[in-house]
Scaffold this motif. Structure first.
Motif, PDB file in Angstrom:
ATOM      1  N   LEU A  65      12.981 -48.770 -32.395  1.00  0.00           N
ATOM      2  CA  LEU A  65      14.338 -48.231 -32.326  1.00  0.00           C
ATOM      3  C   LEU A  65      14.362 -46.708 -32.224  1.00  0.00           C
ATOM      4  O   LEU A  65      15.424 -46.116 -32.111  1.00  0.00           O
ATOM      5  CB  LEU A  65      15.146 -48.686 -33.540  1.00  0.00           C
ATOM      6  N   TYR A  66      13.195 -46.083 -32.269  1.00  0.00           N
ATOM      7  CA  TYR A  66      13.103 -44.625 -32.176  1.00  0.00           C
ATOM      8  C   TYR A  66      11.926 -44.218 -31.300  1.00  0.00           C
ATOM      9  O   TYR A  66      10.964 -44.960 -31.157  1.00  0.00           O
ATOM     10  CB  TYR A  66      12.888 -43.991 -33.563  1.00  0.00           C
ATOM     11  N   ILE A  67      12.003 -43.021 -30.752  1.00  0.00           N
ATOM     12  CA  ILE A  67      10.842 -42.369 -30.162  1.00  0.00           C
ATOM     13  C   ILE A  67      10.122 -41.703 -31.324  1.00  0.00           C
ATOM     14  O   ILE A  67      10.758 -41.074 -32.170  1.00  0.00           O
ATOM     15  CB  ILE A  67      11.259 -41.317 -29.114  1.00  0.00           C
ATOM     16  N   TRP A  68       8.821 -41.845 -31.381  1.00  0.00           N
ATOM     17  CA  TRP A  68       8.041 -41.272 -32.480  1.00  0.00           C
ATOM     18  C   TRP A  68       7.143 -40.159 -31.961  1.00  0.00           C
ATOM     19  O   TRP A  68       6.535 -40.278 -30.898  1.00  0.00           O
ATOM     20  CB  TRP A  68       7.185 -42.354 -33.150  1.00  0.00           C
ATOM     21  N   HIS A  69       7.082 -39.063 -32.701  1.00  0.00           N
ATOM     22  CA  HIS A  69       6.227 -37.928 -32.364  1.00  0.00           C
ATOM     23  C   HIS A  69       5.076 -37.902 -33.360  1.00  0.00           C
ATOM     24  O   HIS A  69       5.301 -37.848 -34.569  1.00  0.00           O
ATOM     25  CB  HIS A  69       7.008 -36.606 -32.442  1.00  0.00           C
ATOM     26  N   ILE A  70       3.859 -37.980 -32.843  1.00  0.00           N
ATOM     27  CA  ILE A  70       2.674 -38.012 -33.689  1.00  0.00           C
ATOM     28  C   ILE A  70       1.788 -36.816 -33.338  1.00  0.00           C
ATOM     29  O   ILE A  70       1.405 -36.631 -32.186  1.00  0.00           O
ATOM     30  CB  ILE A  70       1.892 -39.331 -33.502  1.00  0.00           C
TER      31      ILE A  70
END
Length: 72
Positions: A65-70
């Motif tokens: 449900l989200y874009i994730w930044h790693i």
């Protein structure tokens, strides 16, 4: 140390993929249409408990449900 942060909400995309509407999702979850709209349009962050419930209804993972930044 690895850092992870939430980016843009993808709820609007996932709703479309599930061939449903924000109004239908509102009825199925018990969250108000305004709250669903706020999450879908990135006006407020979705609580994790809501994401888990919505992901079950939309047949996806809560993380989807989200874009994730790693950052490694």
């Amino acid at each position: 140390m690895t850092k992870i942060s939430r980016g843009r909400c993808l709820l609007k995309v996932r709703i479309k993929e599930a061939r449903t509407t924000q109004a239908q999702l509102s009825r199925r979850t018990g969250y108000t249409p305004q709250r669903i709209s706020n999450w879908a349009n990135n006006r407020e962050p979705m609580p994790y408990e809501a994401a888990v419930l919505i992901s079950r209804i939309l047949n996806c993972h809560a993380e989807d449900l989200y874009i994730w930044h790693i950052e490694l």
